[in-house]
Design a protein around this motif. Sequence first.
Motif, PDB file in Angstrom:
ATOM      1  N   ARG A  66      -6.577  16.267   3.417  1.00  0.00           N
ATOM      2  CA  ARG A  66      -7.613  15.919   3.326  1.00  0.00           C
ATOM      3  C   ARG A  66      -7.318  14.360   3.452  1.00  0.00           C
ATOM      4  O   ARG A  66      -7.524  13.234   3.693  1.00  0.00           O
ATOM      5  CB  ARG A  66      -8.843  16.135   2.499  1.00  0.00           C
ATOM      6  CG  ARG A  66      -8.722  16.943   3.161  1.00  0.00           C
ATOM      7  CD  ARG A  66     -10.719  17.520   2.036  1.00  0.00           C
ATOM      8  NE  ARG A  66     -10.894  18.847   2.407  1.00  0.00           N
ATOM      9  CZ  ARG A  66     -12.331  18.960   1.296  1.00  0.00           C
ATOM     10  NH1 ARG A  66     -12.460  17.962   0.608  1.00  0.00           N
ATOM     11  NH2 ARG A  66     -12.500  20.464   1.249  1.00  0.00           N
ATOM     12  N   THR A  67      -6.807  13.540   2.003  1.00  0.00           N
ATOM     13  CA  THR A  67      -5.498  12.349   1.293  1.00  0.00           C
ATOM     14  C   THR A  67      -4.867  11.755   2.954  1.00  0.00           C
ATOM     15  O   THR A  67      -5.550  11.011   3.045  1.00  0.00           O
ATOM     16  CB  THR A  67      -4.603  12.673   0.575  1.00  0.00           C
ATOM     17  OG1 THR A  67      -5.480  12.797  -0.366  1.00  0.00           O
ATOM     18  CG2 THR A  67      -4.352  10.745   0.179  1.00  0.00           C
ATOM     19  N   PRO A  80       0.502  -0.873  -0.061  1.00  0.00           N
ATOM     20  CA  PRO A  80      -0.438   0.017   0.104  1.00  0.00           C
ATOM     21  C   PRO A  80       0.827   1.130   0.215  1.00  0.00           C
ATOM     22  O   PRO A  80       0.489   2.275  -0.585  1.00  0.00           O
ATOM     23  CB  PRO A  80      -0.698   0.009   0.950  1.00  0.00           C
ATOM     24  CG  PRO A  80      -0.673  -1.042   2.039  1.00  0.00           C
ATOM     25  CD  PRO A  80       0.679  -2.113   1.221  1.00  0.00           C
ATOM     26  N   THR A 138      -7.876  10.993   5.440  1.00  0.00           N
ATOM     27  CA  THR A 138      -8.105   9.755   5.350  1.00  0.00           C
ATOM     28  C   THR A 138      -7.543   8.791   5.350  1.00  0.00           C
ATOM     29  O   THR A 138      -8.440   7.169   5.690  1.00  0.00           O
ATOM     30  CB  THR A 138      -8.576   9.916   3.435  1.00  0.00           C
ATOM     31  OG1 THR A 138      -9.256  11.156   3.299  1.00  0.00           O
ATOM     32  CG2 THR A 138      -9.417   8.734   2.931  1.00  0.00           C
ATOM     33  N   LEU A 139      -6.402   8.794   5.610  1.00  0.00           N
ATOM     34  CA  LEU A 139      -4.975   7.207   5.649  1.00  0.00           C
ATOM     35  C   LEU A 139      -5.153   7.729   6.861  1.00  0.00           C
ATOM     36  O   LEU A 139      -5.268   5.752   7.593  1.00  0.00           O
ATOM     37  CB  LEU A 139      -4.067   7.528   4.757  1.00  0.00           C
ATOM     38  CG  LEU A 139      -4.245   7.196   3.433  1.00  0.00           C
ATOM     39  CD1 LEU A 139      -2.725   8.285   3.367  1.00  0.00           C
ATOM     40  CD2 LEU A 139      -3.810   6.703   2.916  1.00  0.00           C
ATOM     41  N   ARG A 140      -5.099   8.610   7.344  1.00  0.00           N
ATOM     42  CA  ARG A 140      -5.582   8.218   9.075  1.00  0.00           C
ATOM     43  C   ARG A 140      -6.655   7.229   9.581  1.00  0.00           C
ATOM     44  O   ARG A 140      -6.180   6.666  10.116  1.00  0.00           O
ATOM     45  CB  ARG A 140      -5.191   9.426   9.946  1.00  0.00           C
ATOM     46  CG  ARG A 140      -3.528   9.810   9.692  1.00  0.00           C
ATOM     47  CD  ARG A 140      -3.821  10.815  10.777  1.00  0.00           C
ATOM     48  NE  ARG A 140      -3.306  10.392  12.447  1.00  0.00           N
ATOM     49  CZ  ARG A 140      -3.542  11.004  14.061  1.00  0.00           C
ATOM     50  NH1 ARG A 140      -3.484  12.125  13.535  1.00  0.00           N
ATOM     51  NH2 ARG A 140      -3.076  10.080  14.387  1.00  0.00           N
ATOM     52  N   HIS A 141      -7.544   7.806   9.030  1.00  0.00           N
ATOM     53  CA  HIS A 141      -8.634   7.194   9.220  1.00  0.00           C
ATOM     54  C   HIS A 141      -9.355   5.767   8.550  1.00  0.00           C
ATOM     55  O   HIS A 141      -9.684   4.871   9.790  1.00  0.00           O
ATOM     56  CB  HIS A 141     -10.349   7.596   8.558  1.00  0.00           C
ATOM     57  CG  HIS A 141     -11.075   8.835   9.625  1.00  0.00           C
ATOM     58  ND1 HIS A 141     -10.033  10.033   9.104  1.00  0.00           N
ATOM     59  CD2 HIS A 141     -11.710   9.011  10.483  1.00  0.00           C
ATOM     60  CE1 HIS A 141     -10.224  11.144  10.113  1.00  0.00           C
ATOM     61  NE2 HIS A 141     -11.877  10.425  10.821  1.00  0.00           N
ATOM     62  N   LEU A 142      -8.036   4.893   8.245  1.00  0.00           N
ATOM     63  CA  LEU A 142      -8.165   4.232   7.782  1.00  0.00           C
ATOM     64  C   LEU A 142      -6.916   3.585   8.279  1.00  0.00           C
ATOM     65  O   LEU A 142      -6.688   1.973   7.141  1.00  0.00           O
ATOM     66  CB  LEU A 142      -7.795   4.120   6.009  1.00  0.00           C
ATOM     67  CG  LEU A 142      -8.626   4.420   5.065  1.00  0.00           C
ATOM     68  CD1 LEU A 142      -7.935   4.547   3.826  1.00  0.00           C
ATOM     69  CD2 LEU A 142     -10.155   4.026   5.306  1.00  0.00           C
ATOM     70  N   GLY A 143      -5.934   3.736   8.928  1.00  0.00           N
ATOM     71  CA  GLY A 143      -5.638   3.400  10.051  1.00  0.00           C
ATOM     72  C   GLY A 143      -4.008   2.877   8.877  1.00  0.00           C
ATOM     73  O   GLY A 143      -2.701   2.059   9.523  1.00  0.00           O
ATOM     74  N   PHE A 144      -3.553   4.209   8.431  1.00  0.00           N
ATOM     75  CA  PHE A 144      -1.957   4.378   7.572  1.00  0.00           C
ATOM     76  C   PHE A 144      -1.180   4.688   9.313  1.00  0.00           C
ATOM     77  O   PHE A 144      -2.059   6.331   9.709  1.00  0.00           O
ATOM     78  CB  PHE A 144      -2.160   5.281   6.981  1.00  0.00           C
ATOM     79  CG  PHE A 144      -1.364   5.080   6.027  1.00  0.00           C
ATOM     80  CD1 PHE A 144      -1.838   4.275   4.982  1.00  0.00           C
ATOM     81  CD2 PHE A 144      -0.497   6.525   4.747  1.00  0.00           C
ATOM     82  CE1 PHE A 144      -0.269   4.550   4.265  1.00  0.00           C
ATOM     83  CE2 PHE A 144       0.511   6.134   4.487  1.00  0.00           C
ATOM     84  CZ  PHE A 144       0.044   4.839   3.521  1.00  0.00           C
ATOM     85  N   SER A 145      -0.177   3.979   9.466  1.00  0.00           N
ATOM     86  CA  SER A 145       0.321   4.374  10.921  1.00  0.00           C
ATOM     87  C   SER A 145       1.786   6.063  10.937  1.00  0.00           C
ATOM     88  O   SER A 145       1.734   6.785   8.956  1.00  0.00           O
ATOM     89  CB  SER A 145       1.446   3.824  11.569  1.00  0.00           C
ATOM     90  OG  SER A 145       1.823   3.621  10.330  1.00  0.00           O
ATOM     91  N   ASN A 146       1.749   6.725  11.519  1.00  0.00           N
ATOM     92  CA  ASN A 146       2.827   7.704  11.587  1.00  0.00           C
ATOM     93  C   ASN A 146       4.277   7.233  10.355  1.00  0.00           C
ATOM     94  O   ASN A 146       4.934   7.373   9.238  1.00  0.00           O
ATOM     95  CB  ASN A 146       3.304   7.964  12.083  1.00  0.00           C
ATOM     96  CG  ASN A 146       2.409   9.197  13.256  1.00  0.00           C
ATOM     97  OD1 ASN A 146       1.698   9.360  12.211  1.00  0.00           O
ATOM     98  ND2 ASN A 146       2.815   9.633  14.436  1.00  0.00           N
ATOM     99  N   GLN A 161       4.345   4.644   8.212  1.00  0.00           N
ATOM    100  CA  GLN A 161       4.001   3.898   6.615  1.00  0.00           C
ATOM    101  C   GLN A 161       3.787   5.048   5.907  1.00  0.00           C
ATOM    102  O   GLN A 161       3.842   5.712   5.191  1.00  0.00           O
ATOM    103  CB  GLN A 161       2.672   3.222   6.458  1.00  0.00           C
ATOM    104  CG  GLN A 161       2.572   2.115   7.235  1.00  0.00           C
ATOM    105  CD  GLN A 161       1.223   1.129   7.626  1.00  0.00           C
ATOM    106  OE1 GLN A 161       0.188   2.224   7.990  1.00  0.00           O
ATOM    107  NE2 GLN A 161       1.150   0.162   6.527  1.00  0.00           N
ATOM    108  N   ARG A 203       2.223   1.544  -3.409  1.00  0.00           N
ATOM    109  CA  ARG A 203       1.377   1.931  -4.469  1.00  0.00           C
ATOM    110  C   ARG A 203       0.826   3.291  -3.940  1.00  0.00           C
ATOM    111  O   ARG A 203       0.827   4.013  -5.289  1.00  0.00           O
ATOM    112  CB  ARG A 203      -0.396   1.005  -3.949  1.00  0.00           C
ATOM    113  CG  ARG A 203      -0.839   1.648  -5.176  1.00  0.00           C
ATOM    114  CD  ARG A 203      -1.649  -0.121  -5.084  1.00  0.00           C
ATOM    115  NE  ARG A 203      -1.730  -0.962  -5.203  1.00  0.00           N
ATOM    116  CZ  ARG A 203      -2.440  -2.045  -5.740  1.00  0.00           C
ATOM    117  NH1 ARG A 203      -3.879  -2.001  -5.349  1.00  0.00           N
ATOM    118  NH2 ARG A 203      -2.397  -3.646  -6.270  1.00  0.00           N
ATOM    119  N   LEU A 204       1.151   3.314  -3.148  1.00  0.00           N
ATOM    120  CA  LEU A 204      -0.024   4.892  -2.805  1.00  0.00           C
ATOM    121  C   LEU A 204       0.752   5.964  -3.089  1.00  0.00           C
ATOM    122  O   LEU A 204       0.907   7.448  -4.283  1.00  0.00           O
ATOM    123  CB  LEU A 204       0.095   5.413  -1.892  1.00  0.00           C
ATOM    124  CG  LEU A 204      -0.463   6.543  -1.077  1.00  0.00           C
ATOM    125  CD1 LEU A 204      -2.313   6.765  -1.408  1.00  0.00           C
ATOM    126  CD2 LEU A 204      -0.593   7.441   0.063  1.00  0.00           C
TER     127      LEU A 204
END
Lengths: 862, 232
Positions: free
Chosen positions: A768-769, A491, A772-780, A782, A494-495
């Motif tokens: 905002r991106t 991820p 959103t990623l934080r809400h999706l569980g993206f860690s610091n 990452q 890819r991002l």
Amino acid sequence: MSIIPHSFRLILLLLVRTTLRHWRQKLGSYLLLLAIVAVGVGAFNGIRQASRSASANFGLFNQAVSGQSDFLIESPTQRLSTDVLAELSTLAGDPDWHMVPVIEGSVTALDSDNQPAQQLRLVGLDLLSLANLPDLVENKIDFGQDEASWYDWLGSENQVWIGQTTAEKIGVKEGGEVTILASGRRQQMRVRKILNQEGSALPDDLVIADIPTVQSLLSRPREINRVEVVLSQPDLRQDTDYLEEVEHRLTRELPENITLSPTQNRAADRAAMTAAFRLNLTILSLIAILVGAYLILQALDAAVVRKRTEIATLISLGVSRQILFLTSLVESIVIGLIGSVAGIGVGWFFAYFSAQMLADTVNALYFATTLDAISLTWTDCVFGVGLGLFFTLLAGWLPARDAMQTPPAQVLSKGDWSPGFTWLQKPKVGLCLMFLGGVCLLFPPLSLVGGGKMPVGGFLSAGFWILGAALLSGHALVVLSRWFRPFCTQPVSRLACSRLQDGSSRHRLAVAGLVVAVGMVTGMFQMVDSFRYTIEEWFDIRFQAELYISERGVTGAGTINGIDPTIMEELVQDETIAYADVVYISYAKPKEGITILSGVDMDAWTTSIKQLWYKPPGSFSAVAGAEPALISETFARRFGMINGGVTELDTPSGRKKISPVGIFSDYGNEFGTAAVDIKTWKSWTQSERPINVSLYLKEETDVNQIRDRLRLAFPGLDVRNGKELRDVALGIFEQTFKATSALNIIGLVVAFAGLLLGLFSIFDESARTWLTLRHLGFSNRQFLLSAGMEGAGIGLAAWVSGSLIGLVLGWLLVKVINVQSFGWTLLWHVPYTDFFIFGILLVLTGFLSGCLASAYWNFKRK
Amino acid sequence: MISSSTSPHAGSTQKFALEINSAHKSFGQVDVLKGVNLKLDTGERVALMGPSGSGKSTLLNCICGIEPMDQGEIKLGGVSLNDISAKDLEQIRRQSIGYVFQSFHLLPTLSAFENIEFPAQLLDIPKKERLDRVEQLLDAIGLSQRAHHKPDALSGGECQRVAIARALIHRPNLILADEPTGSLDTDSGGQVLTLLEDLSNEFKVALLLVTHDQASTRICNRVISMKDGSLV
């Protein structure tokens, strides 16, 4: 009714209520932007000031003592026999002027270990006659309390006057002795008096003595360099009619082969000699501001994107597009103005640190000079501010226009992601610039005063190509990301890859800014490496002798004292020598500027002495009536003799014709060298003084043992084996490119600062991106990794595009600009290993910049 | 990885998908949450209504662990968020919560397919299973033909459907939907609500739906209101 127009008040209101508030919110980014402008302007101004300071004193070293002269009486070799003074006696009595004979040369002061400590400029003047000059009194130089007993020191063989700074440097007091090396001899000079320099502008390395003293110390009996003519009435210096009349009267009485020229021409000649060098540096100093312009464009574009909603709202409220456009431009002007004013300070700082570097280079390559105090003139300020404003306005124009052309409804309906400049996504502009660059290559070089050539077409091509490549580099970013994307299965990767492939204008401009710096730096890498490689090849072929001997301690292009002929005669008698290749040089005067006339053993040079031949001996037949000569490639190109021909040179024996029989490669000077047979040289120059000798030793001799023996026997000479000579030459070479390297580094630092700024604004814009990623569980972690990969991707794209354009620029510098500017052909050598190391460093730096920018962004968000 | 004892999945047999006890939160002098108590059963759909500034968004942020509470306790699938590290909180967000925003917040550079797949990738779900799930969800939201379009090529309703699929790909216990129909027209809004209801039923996911729109509450089992930081 207010006297201030409504539109002006509106712009002011918008600046205060919106622009300045944005500045306050993004203070760090704007400060960095100002710093980028400041460094860009600073690099340009710094080089201007340092160049001026480094070559300020290339005029006449004695002028601090004898005052400003008005005319110079010289020979084409810049050496006169004292017999000429007798011939000038009819002029000497004229009340309209004073005549000041001058002899000058370089000597080297030794330290207590008998090692060369400092090079000094020894100037011999007729001190008695100087007393009659009003300027001497004006300069308030106190030659001592014992003028009454002047006859004590008149005619002494070793008494000198030195300045306070010089005395301190070499650690000598009044009455003390200094051991010096001059003309291959070790000698003593006694300090008669340390001059109080207060109120006078004595150069640091100046030593003054009576003419006979200097003739004795330099082993140049009955010789002077020139006679200076000082007008008795300085207030008539502005009267051109009077000056013309004086020039006419003087010229009428001059002996044959002696020339008279206004003194100011000498400074102009010297300036012309270094014109190409200074222009190259000036152009190089523009890298930082050119890179900076991309970064300003990027930052202002980001600012406009950030303010889109606000702009759209203002338009909806009835603010005209023109007002908003002007407000954006005023913002650019304010950035340019503040940055440039700061840049003037930064320029002074750069000049302070680089002036000595440039003075050393001018000394090594062109002529003797000393460093003057760094000065800041109004012209510097105007140039600096003008340059900064021009680039910021240029960079601010497009974002301002872009913002104004965006329909409000469209703006308000979009999210936080904007493609920015759509024209950046089309290759048209980039391809047009590349084409224009190709066309410019057809332009012939521009001839400069003094005989130099300026490759205007080459520089324009370089400019167009680099700008074109920078614009096209955004496509490289997209293409590379597309190639990499199938391999990005995680991820994070890819991002990052998808964001790069999307190729927003911020990403594209971040790459473009880096490409300018990378292209220039890799181009310079190649030029420097090609130069080094060529010189090494040249060394391997040209320098086959076992030992090389020259005057000890004296370095630099401006010091052609030569070696006392009696010493040379004694030296070449050594029984271990199989052959001594003695070389003589002097200046000669072509139609414009100066060149070098050399005396060599023509038989040996055309048969046994190895050379890197551009066209070997026998390639041409000498024109009838002209002296056969071997000429350097530089000389051939300068005087249009690459396919043979004839040219004329003024010598003390009159105007002489020379015609080439072969052309050799020579990277020692850019004035060009013509080598004639020694006998001819002696007859033309009326001199016997050799400059150096290469010794070919008999077989089965221990080179270093003989070297050591000769060093002991001739302490005033530098005796070096091949390796030592190579080291010295490469040392001078490295010195020459110090300023270039410093400017490259400044350009890269600006580019990386810009990359940080660019990435920061990219992350800011994608707030905002990330949310959103934080809400999706993206860690610091990452987040940092993804940002790092984005930075690395930008670095990679910049490296690929920058290296490609760098290769083209390398070719251009080596094959076009060097040939047209300096007249020499270099072997094009691409340092592939350095390229790859640079690429890895660039990608790593991009990665770290991404991590750093995202960490800072994260910190700010929190 | 999160330990099995703290994993909400370990407690997926728990009766409550979400349990909030005496949640307090203030920003400076302003008390935003004043002792909120709320329980959501597994598969239960609850509508949370209230005026702007009543603390709804803050409550959602506290539930997904982005905003720490001052007092009180939140349990997701029986696991208290109070006792776990920031790293475990991130893991819980990845595993147990699906988030649907009013403005969709799709990743603009990823296609619809990639947007839906993204949370599953974060959880390292094996590729085959991941792709199957994406296909299944695309089919469920009726966007199989638009799978490789980027968000800027999709309509608002389509974007929100993709966002709902993204919220469900990792089979969370709870979906937090913050005004999911707020940016949509009536028809699209209606379709999105129906989709949320169907998928909630199909995957047995609890739904906490924040809305201003009374009509949106039709898919919910329960409606609660919030005012000045308290549930009323």
